[in-house]
Each structure stands twice: as C-alpha cells, then as structure tokens.
Motif scaffolding. Structure first.
Motif, PDB file in Angstrom:
ATOM      1  N   ALA A   1       0.810  -1.225   0.000  1.00  0.00           N
ATOM      2  CA  ALA A   1       0.000   0.000   0.000  1.00  0.00           C
ATOM      3  C   ALA A   1       0.843   1.274   0.000  1.00  0.00           C
ATOM      4  N   LEU A   2       2.169   1.147  -0.050  1.00  0.00           N
ATOM      5  CA  LEU A   2       3.028   2.330   0.013  1.00  0.00           C
ATOM      6  C   LEU A   2       3.001   3.132  -1.281  1.00  0.00           C
ATOM      7  N   GLU A   3       3.105   4.440  -1.130  1.00  0.00           N
ATOM      8  CA  GLU A   3       3.299   5.320  -2.275  1.00  0.00           C
ATOM      9  C   GLU A   3       4.758   5.250  -2.713  1.00  0.00           C
ATOM     10  N   PRO A   4       5.059   5.563  -3.967  1.00  0.00           N
ATOM     11  CA  PRO A   4       6.450   5.467  -4.448  1.00  0.00           C
ATOM     12  C   PRO A   4       7.455   6.215  -3.569  1.00  0.00           C
ATOM     13  N   ALA A   5       7.107   7.413  -3.124  1.00  0.00           N
ATOM     14  CA  ALA A   5       8.052   8.195  -2.318  1.00  0.00           C
ATOM     15  C   ALA A   5       8.346   7.541  -0.976  1.00  0.00           C
ATOM     16  N   GLN A   6       7.402   6.760  -0.453  1.00  0.00           N
ATOM     17  CA  GLN A   6       7.592   6.140   0.854  1.00  0.00           C
ATOM     18  C   GLN A   6       8.682   5.065   0.834  1.00  0.00           C
ATOM     19  N   TRP A   7       8.967   4.522  -0.323  1.00  0.00           N
ATOM     20  CA  TRP A   7      10.040   3.535  -0.419  1.00  0.00           C
ATOM     21  C   TRP A   7      11.402   4.164  -0.160  1.00  0.00           C
ATOM     22  N   ARG A   8      11.496   5.471  -0.283  1.00  0.00           N
ATOM     23  CA  ARG A   8      12.751   6.168  -0.025  1.00  0.00           C
ATOM     24  C   ARG A   8      12.752   6.830   1.359  1.00  0.00           C
ATOM     25  N   ALA A   9      11.739   6.570   2.150  1.00  0.00           N
ATOM     26  CA  ALA A   9      11.659   7.163   3.488  1.00  0.00           C
ATOM     27  C   ALA A   9      12.728   6.568   4.403  1.00  0.00           C
ATOM     28  N   ALA A  10      13.183   7.389   5.342  1.00  0.00           N
ATOM     29  CA  ALA A  10      14.143   6.919   6.344  1.00  0.00           C
ATOM     30  C   ALA A  10      13.484   5.895   7.255  1.00  0.00           C
TER      31      ALA A  10
END
Length: 207
Positions: A21-30
């Motif tokens: 369910a993650l958005e693309p930007a969340q994959w780069r979250a710390a």
C-alpha cells in the motif's frame, strides 16, 4: 517453539500487505535502521531469508566476519531494479533460517526490521504474541545481530501487556514490543517506557 516458521511466515505476509500500500516516495523514506531506506530494509530481510545456513557462514567468511559488509552484499544481491521488483521478490520469500538453531533469531529480525519500517511511516501492527514473547526471552539471553543482552543487563524488564518479567535491577516497564525494540537499540521506543531503569537504558542507547 515448534511453530516459529509459521509465525515468521504470517509476520512476513503482514509486512508485505503494508508494503503493497506504500506510495512510491515512501520507499525512499528513512527507517530506524541506520542509513537504510525502506527498500533497503526490505532487501536486507529478503536477502536474509534467501540465504541458507551454510551460505550464511560462507558469506560471513568471505566478508572476514564483517557483519556490515555481509549484510550489504546480501542486500544488493536481493534488491531489484525498482522497489516494486524488490517487493515482488520479497513476496515470495520464506522464513529466515537462523544460523543459531533452534532459535527465534529469524523471527526477531522480522519483527524488529518491520517496526524499523512501520514506526516512521505511522503504520501499526501487533506481532504474534507468542512469537514476540519468544523473541523477548531470546534477546535478554543472547547478543545476536543486536546487543540486546548487553543493553538489558542489570535491569528488570516488565511487560505491561504480556507475561514477561526478566532480570534484576532498576525496572523498565511498558508494552512488550517497545521493550523488545528498545533492547534492539531503537531509542525511538523509549517514550513508551517508564520506571527507574529508563534513565540507565537511555544512557546505554546513547553510547
């Protein structure tokens, strides 16, 4: 505990559901795991699950027993060309075959790293209670992957939501998951805890 592989599989499936369910930007979250982002933590878990016990020893030997180098190599081997490819590979992984057998070490890896991802993203999950209890007992008895035994030494850990009371010394009490994460080195969980041992645990985590 004979059903640890089944519990691992359920925890992996729960993490896959959250990741899907993650958005693309969340994959780069710390995350709470050093300098790794979400995809790197997932690839680390996948690499661990894809590495058999003999392969683990060969990899550690090749890395001159440098755990950081070993982990980075296995992460990069597992990682896909995109986060979605990494997720698809992770979707088909099995339980982590711990080098210490029988042991809840593999389940501990999954629970801790899943929270490394979930906590910063504001995601909530309650791990299997029996499995979490086994991980807590293992962590206070062993330093493996994390210095949990050292962090817990000389403290009494008292779970407020489970039958867990271990150690002798100033008390640290709180939810079992928060206790596990704190002695796994995650200071983010300290606000969940109370007792006259929290100050000492905070000092140890700051070192």
């Amino acid at each position: 505990m004979s059903d640890l592989p089944e519990i691992q599989q359920r925890e992996l499936a729960a993490l896959v559901a959250d990741l899907s369910a993650l958005e693309p930007a969340q994959w780069r979250a710390a995350t709470l795991c050093a300098d790794w982002d979400v995809e790197e933590v997932v690839a680390h878990l996948g690499g661990a699950a894809a590495t058999s016990r003999p392969a683990w020893f060969r990899s550690m030997f090749a890395a001159h027993f440098d755990a950081s180098l070993h982990n980075r190599r296995r992460l990069e081997d597992f990682r896909g060309s995109t986060p979605q490819e990494t997720l698809e590979r992770f979707r088909h992984t099995g339980p982590i075959d711990s080098p210490i057998k029988p042991s809840p070490a593999g389940l501990g890896e999954i629970i801790v790293h899943s929270e490394d991802i979930r906590r910063p993203l504001g995601l909530h999950h309650a791990p299997d209670p029996a499995g979490l209890l086994e991980v807590a007992k293992f962590f206070v008895a062993k330093n493996f992957a994390v210095n949990s035994k050292t962090l817990a030494k000389g403290l009494t850990l008292h779970a407020t939501d489970a039958d867990f009371h271990e150690g002798v010394g100033p008390e640290v009490r709180g939810p079992l998951l928060s206790l596990v994460m704190a002695i796994a080195g995650r200071a983010t969980f300290l606000p969940d805890l109370s007792g006259d041992g929290v100050a000492e645990l905070t000092t140890r985590l700051a070192v």
